[in-house]
Design an enzyme around this catalytic site. Structure first.
Site, PDB file in Angstrom:
ATOM      1  N   GLY A  86      32.194   3.101  73.241  1.00  0.00           N
ATOM      2  CA  GLY A  86      32.117   3.835  72.140  1.00  0.00           C
ATOM      3  C   GLY A  86      33.454   4.158  71.350  1.00  0.00           C
ATOM      4  NE  ARG A  87      37.148   6.498  76.111  1.00  0.00           N
ATOM      5  CZ  ARG A  87      36.174   6.576  77.013  1.00  0.00           C
ATOM      6  NH1 ARG A  87      34.880   7.243  76.461  1.00  0.00           N
ATOM      7  NH2 ARG A  87      36.260   6.634  78.228  1.00  0.00           N
ATOM      8  CD  GLU A 121      34.678  10.415  75.291  1.00  0.00           C
ATOM      9  OE1 GLU A 121      33.814  11.250  74.942  1.00  0.00           O
ATOM     10  OE2 GLU A 121      34.524   9.443  74.611  1.00  0.00           O
ATOM     11  CE  LYS A 158      27.856   1.072  75.246  1.00  0.00           C
ATOM     12  NZ  LYS A 158      28.963   0.743  76.019  1.00  0.00           N
ATOM     13  CD  GLU A 215      25.807  15.981  68.932  1.00  0.00           C
ATOM     14  OE1 GLU A 215      25.170  15.264  69.705  1.00  0.00           O
ATOM     15  OE2 GLU A 215      26.749  16.449  69.551  1.00  0.00           O
ATOM     16  CE  LYS A 273      26.759  14.120  75.399  1.00  0.00           C
ATOM     17  NZ  LYS A 273      26.635  12.423  75.517  1.00  0.00           N
ATOM     18  CG  HIS A 299      55.654  21.963  54.278  1.00  0.00           C
ATOM     19  ND1 HIS A 299      56.924  22.361  53.466  1.00  0.00           N
ATOM     20  CD2 HIS A 299      56.082  20.528  53.830  1.00  0.00           C
ATOM     21  CE1 HIS A 299      57.710  21.344  52.765  1.00  0.00           C
ATOM     22  NE2 HIS A 299      57.136  20.057  53.072  1.00  0.00           N
TER      23      HIS A 299
HETATM   24  O1  F6P Z   1      29.529  12.489  74.398  1.00  0.00           O
HETATM   25  C1  F6P Z   1      30.342  11.598  74.385  1.00  0.00           C
HETATM   26  C2  F6P Z   1      30.004  10.292  73.803  1.00  0.00           C
HETATM   27  O2  F6P Z   1      29.099   9.644  74.934  1.00  0.00           O
HETATM   28  C3  F6P Z   1      31.018   9.451  73.393  1.00  0.00           C
HETATM   29  O3  F6P Z   1      31.816   8.977  74.595  1.00  0.00           O
HETATM   30  C4  F6P Z   1      30.482   8.436  72.425  1.00  0.00           C
HETATM   31  O4  F6P Z   1      31.419   7.862  71.709  1.00  0.00           O
HETATM   32  C5  F6P Z   1      29.548   9.539  71.597  1.00  0.00           C
HETATM   33  O5  F6P Z   1      29.246  10.304  72.880  1.00  0.00           O
HETATM   34  C6  F6P Z   1      28.454   8.905  71.096  1.00  0.00           C
HETATM   35  O6  F6P Z   1      27.645   8.206  71.764  1.00  0.00           O
HETATM   36  P1  F6P Z   1      26.598   7.211  71.277  1.00  0.00           P
HETATM   37  O7  F6P Z   1      27.180   6.338  70.409  1.00  0.00           O
HETATM   38  O8  F6P Z   1      25.782   6.796  72.389  1.00  0.00           O
HETATM   39  O9  F6P Z   1      25.576   8.053  70.186  1.00  0.00           O
END
Ligand code: F6P
Length: 526
Positions: free
Chosen positions: A250-251, A336, A190, A196, A488, A367
Site C-alpha cells: 500500500g505505501r 510503517e 488493497k 474506514e 483494529k 514561524h
Molecule cells: O492499517 C494499515 C494499512 O494496512 C496500510 O498498510 C494500508 O496502506 C492501509 O491500511 C490501507 O489498506 P487497504 O489498501 O488494504 O485498504
C-alpha cells in the site's frame, strides 16, 4: 562490520565541532542523480567514520539487496512476496511478474485517457467532471500528495476530492456540491477489508443509488488486490475493477491504479512524467556504486543518526509549496516500513530503528517549530528539500533559497555570544544570552531547480529505496506491518461495549466507554 566500530567513531565525533567537520567535507559529500543534488556535508562524520559506514554497506550486502529487489526475489518473507512497486514505472523489467505489474498501472492510465477523451462517460451519458477518491493510509496519502502538489495543473472543470476518515463529516464534505450524474467514485483498498474505506464506500454507493438507481455501478471504479471481496461487496452490479497487485505494498502504491483520481484530474501525460522521474531514479539507484548511490548514502545516514548517534527524530523541511504534504506521506513510508523491533527470524533488533519523522512546509515552519529546532534542548537532524514550485517571480525563488541556506547554516554553525554582541554592541547581556544559538544541529540538503512531476517521481523513488535499504541495515522486513493489526481487532471488540451490549474488559476503557455513551463516570466512593 560490527556496530561497535561505528559507536567508537560516534564517541569521538559527538564531541567534535560540526563547523570544522563540515569544512573538510564540503564538496566531497555531494552526490547527484535523476535531477536531484544531495549534500551531506553537515553531519557528525569524517573520513574514517564514512569508511566504516561504507564497510557496513558492504557487510550488510546492500548491493545484493538491490539485486534482490529488482530481480523479484522474495524481499517480504513474512508474506512470502517480492516487492514489485518499481515495475509500475519500468517498461522493461525482466523480473518474473514485472511486466504484468506494469500493465495494471497502464490499464488505469488507459481508463483515465478514455475519460479525458469522453469515450467513458456516466450512466446518463454526461462526461465525468468530478472524481472522489476513497481510501486510507497507503491507499490515500500518495494520490493526495500528487493532487495537491500539481493542483494548478489540473484539467479545467475537473474537481477532485479525497475522503479517508471514519468521521462522517469527511465524506459529507467530499460530496458537497457534487452532481452524482457527473461524479466518479474511485475506491481504493488493497485488501478490500479496511473498515474506514468500506464505511465510506457504502455511504458513497447510497448517494449514487439515490440519484442513479442501478446506474450507480457505472460511477464507481474499485482498485484492489482482492477482486473476490470487491465483487461480493458490489453484489449483482459490476463496477469497474482495476488490479492492485499483491506484490505492491500500500505505501509503495503511489505509482499504481490506486492513483486513478490523479491520472484523471491531472491527465495521464502528467502522470507518465511522474513515472518517468521515478524510473530515472531507479536507474541511478540500480547502477551507481555504493559510494555515489544517493539511496545507499541516505540509508547509511539513517542508521548513523538514529542508531549510532542516538537522534530519535528527523525533521523533513520541504521548501516547496508543492511538497507540503510530503512529511505526512513519508511518515507512513518510513515509519510503517521500519518502525519495528524484531527481525524476520523473530529475533530482537539490538539497535534503535526508524526515527520519528515529522516536518512541514518551509518557510512556514520557520514561524513555528524552528524556534525549537534552533534553541530547544534536543538535537534533531533536519532534512531540507529546496524545490521551488514556480519561477514566475525570480525574487521569490531567491528568497526561498536564501532562507533554506540561512536556516541550515544557523542550525549547524550556531551564533555565539560574541557574534550576537558584535552585531548589537551594548546589548543587555541577559538578552544577548537568549539570542545565542548553540548550533551543532546536523542537516541534509536535497535540491532540484523546479519541482516538476518528473522531479517528484524521482524524489519519492529515492525515499522508497532509502527506506528499503535502511530496513536491510536494521535487519527488519520493510514490507509488512503487523503492528497495525492489534488496534483494529481491539476496535471491533469495543464496539459492542459502545452499543451497550457488553462491558469492556479493561477498567479504564470501560469507564471511557461510559463517557461516550453519555453516562457520567461514578466518582470514587459512590
Ligand atoms: O492499517 C494499515 C494499512 O494496512 C496500510 O498498510 C494500508 O496502506 C492501509 O491500511 C490501507 O489498506 P487497504 O489498501 O488494504 O485498504
Amino acid at each position: 562490520m560490527a556496530i561497535s566500530t561505528l559507536t567508537a567513531h560516534a564517541a569521538r565525533l559527538r564531541a567534535a565541532d560540526l563547523v570544522s567537520l563540515a569544512a573538510h567535507r564540503a564538496n566531497q559529500s555531494r552526490l547527484s542523480g535523476a535531477g536531484w543534488t544531495l549534500d551531506l556535508s553537515r553531519h557528525f562524520l569524517d573520513d574514517p567514520a564514512e569508511q566504516a559506514l561504507g564497510a557496513l554497506a558492504e557487510s550488510a550486502g546492500l548491493s545484493g539487496a538491490l539485486v534482490d529487489l529488482f530481480s523479484g526475489a522474495e524481499v517480504n518473507p513474512s508474506e512470502d512476496r517480492s516487492a514489485l512497486h518499481w515495475a509500475l514505472r519500468d517498461t522493461s523489467g525482466p523480473a518474473p511478474g514485472a511486466r504484468a505489474v506494469y500493465e495494471t498501472g497502464q490499464a488505469a492510465l488507459a481508463l483515465a485517457r478514455a475519460i479525458e477523451e469522453g469515450r467513458q462517460v456516466g450512466h446518463t451519458g454526461r462526461p465525468f467532471s468530478a472524481i472522489v477518491h476513497i481510501g486510507i493510509g497507503g491507499s490515500d496519502f500518495g494520490p493526495r500528495l500528487i493532487s495537491d502538489a500539481f493542483s494548478d495543473m489540473a484539467t479545467p472543470g475537473v474537481t477532485v476530492r479525497f475522503c479517508a476518515n471514519l468521521d462522517p463529516l469527511d465524506l459529507d464534505l467530499a460530496l458537497t456540491g457534487l452532481d452524482p450524474e457527473t461524479t466518479l467514485i474511485s475506491g481504493i483498498s488493497k485488501s478490500f477489508g479496511t473498515e474506514e474505506t468500506l464505511y465510506n464506500l457504502n455511504r458513497a454507493r447510497q448517494w449514487l443509488q439515490q440519484a442513479l438507481g442501478e446506474g450507480w455501478s457505472n460511477h464507481m471504479a474499485l482498485v484492489t488486490a482482492n477482486v473476490t471481496r470487491a465483487q461480493r461487496w458490489a453484489g449483482s452490479e459490476t463496477p469497474l475493477i482495476l488490479d492492485l497487485p499483491e506484490t505492491v505494498g500500500g505505501r509503495f502504491s503511489i505509482w499504481s491504479a490506486g492513483s486513478l483520481a490523479c491520472m484523471i484530474s491531472l491527465g495521464p501525460d502528467l502522470f507518465e512524467d511522474f513515472l518517468a522521474g521515478a524510473a530515472a531514479m531507479d536507474q541511478h539507484v540500480r547502477t551507481s556504486p555504493l559510494q555515489t548511490n544517493m539511496a545507499v548514502r541516505l540509508a547509511l545516514l539513517d542508521v548513523w543518526n538514529s542508531s549510532v548517534m542516538g537522534f530519535s527524530s528527523r525533521a523533513v523541511l520541504a521548501y516547496s509549496r508543492r511538497l507540503r504534504l510530503l512529511p505526512t506521506y513519508l511518515q507512513q513510508l518510513e515509519m510503517e516500513s521500519n518502525g519495528k523491533a524484531v527481525t524476520p527470524d523473530g529475533a530482537p533488533v539490538p539497535l534503535a530503528t526508524a526515527p520519528l519523522l515529522w516536518g512541514g512546509e518551509g518557510t512556514i515552519g520557520q514561524h513555528s517549530y524552528h524556534q525549537w529546532l534552533h534553541q530547544g534542548t534536543q538535537i534533531v537532524p533536519a532534512e531540507f528539500i529546496l524545490a521551488p514550485g514556480s519561477h514566475s517571480d525570480p525574487e521569490g525563488v531567491l528568497s526561498l533559497s536564501a532562507h533554506v541556506l540561512a536556516q541550515a547554516e544557523v542550525l549547524a554553525n550556531g551564533r555565539s555570544l560574541a557574534e550576537v554582541l558584535a552585531a548589537e554592541p551594548g546589548l543587555d547581556p541577559v538578552i544577548a544570552a537568549q539570542k545565542e544559538h548553540r548550533g551543532g544541529r546536523p542537516y541534509t540538503l536535497l535540491c532540484t531547480p523546479t519541482l516538476t512531476p518528473h522531479a517528484l517521481g524521482a524524489l519519492i523513488a529515492l525515499y522508497e529505496h532509502r527506506t528499503f535499504l535502511a530496513g536491510r541495515l536494521w535487519g527488519v522486513n520493510s514490507f509488512d506491518q503487523w503492528g497495525v493489526e492489534a488496534g483494529k481487532t481491539m476496535a471491533a471488540q469495543i464496539k459492542p461495549a459502545l452499543r451497550g451490549n457488553q462491558r469492556a474488559t479493561d477498567p479504564v476503557t470501560a469507564s471511557l466507554v461510559e463517557i461516550q455513551r453519555g453516562s457520567p463516570i461514578p466518582s470514587e466512593g459512590h
